[in-house]
Design a protein around this motif. Structure first.
Motif, PDB file in Angstrom:
ATOM      1  N   ALA A   1     -26.007  -5.808  -4.710  1.00 55.75           N
ATOM      2  CA  ALA A   1     -26.934  -6.115  -5.794  1.00 55.75           C
ATOM      3  C   ALA A   1     -26.200  -6.351  -7.109  1.00 55.75           C
ATOM      4  CB  ALA A   1     -27.922  -4.961  -5.959  1.00 55.75           C
ATOM      5  N   GLU A   2     -24.989  -5.783  -7.203  1.00 58.37           N
ATOM      6  CA  GLU A   2     -24.300  -5.808  -8.476  1.00 58.37           C
ATOM      7  C   GLU A   2     -23.301  -6.952  -8.539  1.00 58.37           C
ATOM      8  OE1 GLU A   2     -22.231  -2.530 -11.331  1.00 58.37           O
ATOM      9  OE2 GLU A   2     -22.154  -2.294  -9.181  1.00 58.37           O
ATOM     10  N   LYS A   3     -23.134  -7.482  -9.729  1.00 58.77           N
ATOM     11  CA  LYS A   3     -22.172  -8.577  -9.869  1.00 58.77           C
ATOM     12  C   LYS A   3     -20.752  -8.031  -9.738  1.00 58.77           C
ATOM     13  CE  LYS A   3     -21.235 -12.715 -12.515  1.00 58.77           C
ATOM     14  NZ  LYS A   3     -19.808 -12.677 -12.340  1.00 58.77           N
ATOM     15  N   GLN A   4     -19.931  -8.784  -9.015  1.00 58.14           N
ATOM     16  CA  GLN A   4     -18.578  -8.303  -8.769  1.00 58.14           C
ATOM     17  C   GLN A   4     -17.520  -9.257  -9.298  1.00 58.14           C
ATOM     18  OE1 GLN A   4     -18.667  -7.349  -4.501  1.00 58.14           O
ATOM     19  NE2 GLN A   4     -18.788  -5.237  -5.201  1.00 58.14           N
ATOM     20  N   LEU A   5     -16.366  -8.685  -9.557  1.00 63.00           N
ATOM     21  CA  LEU A   5     -15.221  -9.480  -9.996  1.00 63.00           C
ATOM     22  C   LEU A   5     -14.118  -9.342  -8.951  1.00 63.00           C
ATOM     23  CD1 LEU A   5     -15.138  -8.253 -13.704  1.00 63.00           C
ATOM     24  CD2 LEU A   5     -15.738 -10.566 -12.957  1.00 63.00           C
ATOM     25  N   ILE A   6     -13.167 -10.257  -9.006  1.00 57.13           N
ATOM     26  CA  ILE A   6     -12.047 -10.182  -8.065  1.00 57.13           C
ATOM     27  C   ILE A   6     -10.821  -9.676  -8.814  1.00 57.13           C
ATOM     28  CG2 ILE A   6     -10.546 -11.509  -6.554  1.00 57.13           C
ATOM     29  CD1 ILE A   6     -12.983 -13.402  -6.192  1.00 57.13           C
ATOM     30  N   TYR A   7     -10.305  -8.559  -8.326  1.00 58.95           N
ATOM     31  CA  TYR A   7      -9.150  -7.910  -8.962  1.00 58.95           C
ATOM     32  C   TYR A   7      -7.903  -8.307  -8.187  1.00 58.95           C
ATOM     33  CZ  TYR A   7      -6.345  -4.048 -10.910  1.00 58.95           C
ATOM     34  OH  TYR A   7      -5.383  -3.297 -11.545  1.00 58.95           O
ATOM     35  N   LEU A   8      -6.952  -8.923  -8.883  1.00 51.53           N
ATOM     36  CA  LEU A   8      -5.730  -9.390  -8.225  1.00 51.53           C
ATOM     37  C   LEU A   8      -4.592  -8.369  -8.389  1.00 51.53           C
ATOM     38  CD1 LEU A   8      -3.937 -11.584  -6.900  1.00 51.53           C
ATOM     39  CD2 LEU A   8      -3.659 -12.593  -9.173  1.00 51.53           C
ATOM     40  N   TYR A   9      -4.037  -7.928  -7.256  1.00 48.89           N
ATOM     41  CA  TYR A   9      -2.904  -6.990  -7.306  1.00 48.89           C
ATOM     42  C   TYR A   9      -1.569  -7.732  -7.290  1.00 48.89           C
ATOM     43  CZ  TYR A   9      -6.225  -3.294  -6.152  1.00 48.89           C
ATOM     44  OH  TYR A   9      -7.274  -2.425  -6.169  1.00 48.89           O
ATOM     45  N   CYS A  10      -1.403  -8.569  -6.258  1.00 47.20           N
ATOM     46  CA  CYS A  10      -0.101  -9.233  -6.136  1.00 47.20           C
ATOM     47  C   CYS A  10      -0.232 -10.489  -5.284  1.00 47.20           C
ATOM     48  CB  CYS A  10       0.933  -8.287  -5.531  1.00 47.20           C
ATOM     49  SG  CYS A  10       0.451  -7.555  -3.958  1.00 47.20           S
ATOM     50  N   VAL A  11       0.832 -11.295  -5.312  1.00 45.51           N
ATOM     51  CA  VAL A  11       0.869 -12.536  -4.547  1.00 45.51           C
ATOM     52  C   VAL A  11       2.092 -12.496  -3.644  1.00 45.51           C
ATOM     53  CG1 VAL A  11       1.314 -15.029  -4.769  1.00 45.51           C
ATOM     54  CG2 VAL A  11      -0.429 -13.954  -6.192  1.00 45.51           C
ATOM     55  N   THR A  12       1.911 -12.948  -2.392  1.00 41.61           N
ATOM     56  CA  THR A  12       3.044 -13.002  -1.465  1.00 41.61           C
ATOM     57  C   THR A  12       3.128 -14.394  -0.843  1.00 41.61           C
ATOM     58  OG1 THR A  12       1.779 -12.393   0.501  1.00 41.61           O
ATOM     59  CG2 THR A  12       2.621 -10.581  -0.839  1.00 41.61           C
ATOM     60  N   ALA A  13       4.309 -14.682  -0.246  1.00 43.82           N
ATOM     61  CA  ALA A  13       4.458 -15.969   0.425  1.00 43.82           C
ATOM     62  C   ALA A  13       4.208 -15.809   1.919  1.00 43.82           C
ATOM     63  CB  ALA A  13       5.851 -16.525   0.190  1.00 43.82           C
ATOM     64  N   ALA A  14       4.525 -14.609   2.457  1.00 40.63           N
ATOM     65  CA  ALA A  14       4.287 -14.359   3.877  1.00 40.63           C
ATOM     66  C   ALA A  14       2.962 -13.634   4.031  1.00 40.63           C
ATOM     67  CB  ALA A  14       5.409 -13.511   4.441  1.00 40.63           C
ATOM     68  N   SER A  15       2.367 -13.794   5.198  1.00 44.24           N
ATOM     69  CA  SER A  15       1.097 -13.137   5.452  1.00 44.24           C
ATOM     70  C   SER A  15       1.270 -11.624   5.312  1.00 44.24           C
ATOM     71  CB  SER A  15       0.635 -13.505   6.860  1.00 44.24           C
ATOM     72  OG  SER A  15      -0.429 -12.683   7.223  1.00 44.24           O
ATOM     73  N   PRO A  16       0.522 -10.999   4.416  1.00 43.50           N
ATOM     74  CA  PRO A  16       0.748  -9.580   4.136  1.00 43.50           C
ATOM     75  C   PRO A  16       0.132  -8.664   5.196  1.00 43.50           C
ATOM     76  CG  PRO A  16      -1.050 -10.404   2.795  1.00 43.50           C
ATOM     77  CD  PRO A  16      -0.569 -11.571   3.611  1.00 43.50           C
ATOM     78  N   THR A  17       0.797  -7.529   5.437  1.00 42.42           N
ATOM     79  CA  THR A  17       0.231  -6.510   6.306  1.00 42.42           C
ATOM     80  C   THR A  17      -0.504  -5.519   5.412  1.00 42.42           C
ATOM     81  OG1 THR A  17       2.253  -6.739   7.557  1.00 42.42           O
ATOM     82  CG2 THR A  17       0.804  -4.938   8.187  1.00 42.42           C
ATOM     83  N   LEU A  18      -1.813  -5.459   5.568  1.00 44.26           N
ATOM     84  CA  LEU A  18      -2.578  -4.617   4.642  1.00 44.26           C
ATOM     85  C   LEU A  18      -2.951  -3.266   5.251  1.00 44.26           C
ATOM     86  CD1 LEU A  18      -4.908  -7.270   2.960  1.00 44.26           C
ATOM     87  CD2 LEU A  18      -2.678  -6.444   2.232  1.00 44.26           C
ATOM     88  N   LYS A  19      -2.394  -2.971   6.425  1.00 48.48           N
ATOM     89  CA  LYS A  19      -2.786  -1.760   7.143  1.00 48.48           C
ATOM     90  C   LYS A  19      -2.673  -0.505   6.275  1.00 48.48           C
ATOM     91  CE  LYS A  19      -1.559   0.596  11.258  1.00 48.48           C
ATOM     92  NZ  LYS A  19      -0.368   0.869  12.038  1.00 48.48           N
TER      93      LYS A  19
END
Lengths: 71, 288
Positions: free
Chosen positions: B20-38
């Motif tokens: 219901a609430e408006k959301q924003l996108i928070y950017l932490y970091c950028v990578t070139a290889a597919s990141p493992t987010l586990k």
């Protein structure tokens, strides 16, 4: 011998602040925190505020006169 | 004061409320290889990545009521909030960088839509790729040196022949002469202190710079911020080849052993996300 190296897990909030707030890639996202705000956090973080208040009071003494110059 | 506590939303909001609430996108970091987010997902469960122009942006959705411009301003005055959020920012990036090279972004880099995030990635794609290439197999390390000025002053006053001689003269002089001699002694000590401090700071920086790919000097933080008795005399960061990190740390150890008797202490921290070594070329950020 003590090990001088601190792994980042143990570092202080100060160490993190020192990097996270005014380093890292700065691009204009859609919401911007200005550099001034960052300084305010440094100020707010520690007891500085109280000494700033003291300074303001000192500036207000009669010797300065009623017209305070902006600093 | 007798204000009623305004009701606060719990930190973990239900899914229904989130939608219901408006959301924003928070950017932490950028990578070139597919990141493992586990690992990173354990810290922030709603973490995901946005892929565009061969780059991955690691992001999460945050509530506009928390990170919108006005709310953010208010929250930044709340130190507990700041501490929690910057620690999360740091930990998420650290978790991502265990598997791949990252470009860390400044705290609270926010986008209103994925489209504007992707537009940013497209705009800086070449720069980001060049930075990530440069950062490959390297780590950022931080070195801060503090000086116990009182202790250094004492060690100078006790050991320096010139100062000892003036000290003796003061003892056997008239009040007037003693006053001027004392003034002279104080000035000498001040000069020696400054020399000693810049010698230790500069030499350490130069020696560590030789063992690193890039080095940068940061502004010294005042005591009010560091909450330490000693003065910060060096605040520096180094980009070090992973294979040479051991040499680098050994050098810090050597420097510390040489200087600590005189009142200097060293803080060496890392590996950090490369916050200090991912600046964009100036022209582009200014014109953009």
């Amino acid at each position: 011998m003590d090990n001088v190296v601190t792994k980042s897990k143990d570092v202080t909030v100060l160490e993190i602040l020192d990097r996270v707030l005014d380093k890292g890639v700065v691009i204009s996202g859609d919401v911007i925190i200005s550099v001034a705000d960052v300084d305010l956090i440094y100020l707010g973080l520690k007891v500085l505020l109280s000494s700033v208040e003291t300074m303001e009071k000192l500036r207000g003494t009669p010797f300065v006169g009623p017209m305070q110059e902006p600093t | 004061m007798n204000f009623k506590d305004t009701q606060r939303l719990p930190a973990k909001q239900s899914l229904k409320m989130q939608s219901a609430e408006k959301q924003l996108i928070y950017l932490y970091c950028v990578t070139a290889a597919s990141p493992t987010l586990k690992e990173a997902v354990k810290l922030a469960s709603d973490l995901y990545f946005v892929y565009s122009v061969d780059l991955y942006a690691i992001v999460s959705k945050v509530a506009e009521s928390e990170f919108g411009e006005e709310s953010l301003k208010a929250n930044m005055a709340d130190l507990e909030w700041v501490k929690t959020k910057i620690s999360l920012h740091e930990k998420v990036i650290e978790a991502v960088m265990t598997n791949t090279c990252v470009i860390p972004f400044k705290f609270a880099t926010l986008f209103s839509t994925e489209e504007s995030l992707k537009a940013m990635l497209t705009k800086y794609a070449e720069e980001f790729k060049a930075i990530l290439e440069k950062l490959k197999n390297k780590e950022e390390w931080g070195v801060k040196i503090y000086c116990d000025t009182g202790r250094l002053r004492q060690s100078l006053a006790n050991n320096n022949p010139e100062l000892l001689e003036i000290g003796n003269k003061i003892g056997s002089s008239s009040v007037g002469t003693a006053y001027f001699l004392k003034k002279k002694k104080d000035e000498l000590i001040k000069d020696m202190l400054n020399n000693k401090i810049s010698e230790c700071g500069q030499e350490s920086f130069e020696l560590l710079k030789e063992l690193s790919v890039e080095a940068c000097l940061n502004k010294l933080l005042p005591k009010e911020v560091t909450e330490r008795e000693e003065d910060m005399v060096l605040n520096s960061a180094f980009l070090v080849n992973k294979l040479e990190v051991d040499d680098f740390i050994n050098m810090v150890d050597n420097l510390r052993m040489n200087c600590e008797g005189q009142g200097f202490s060293f803080d060496c921290t890392g590996p950090w996300p490369p916050y200090n070594f991912c600046r964009l070329p100036k022209e582009k950020t200014q014109s953009g």
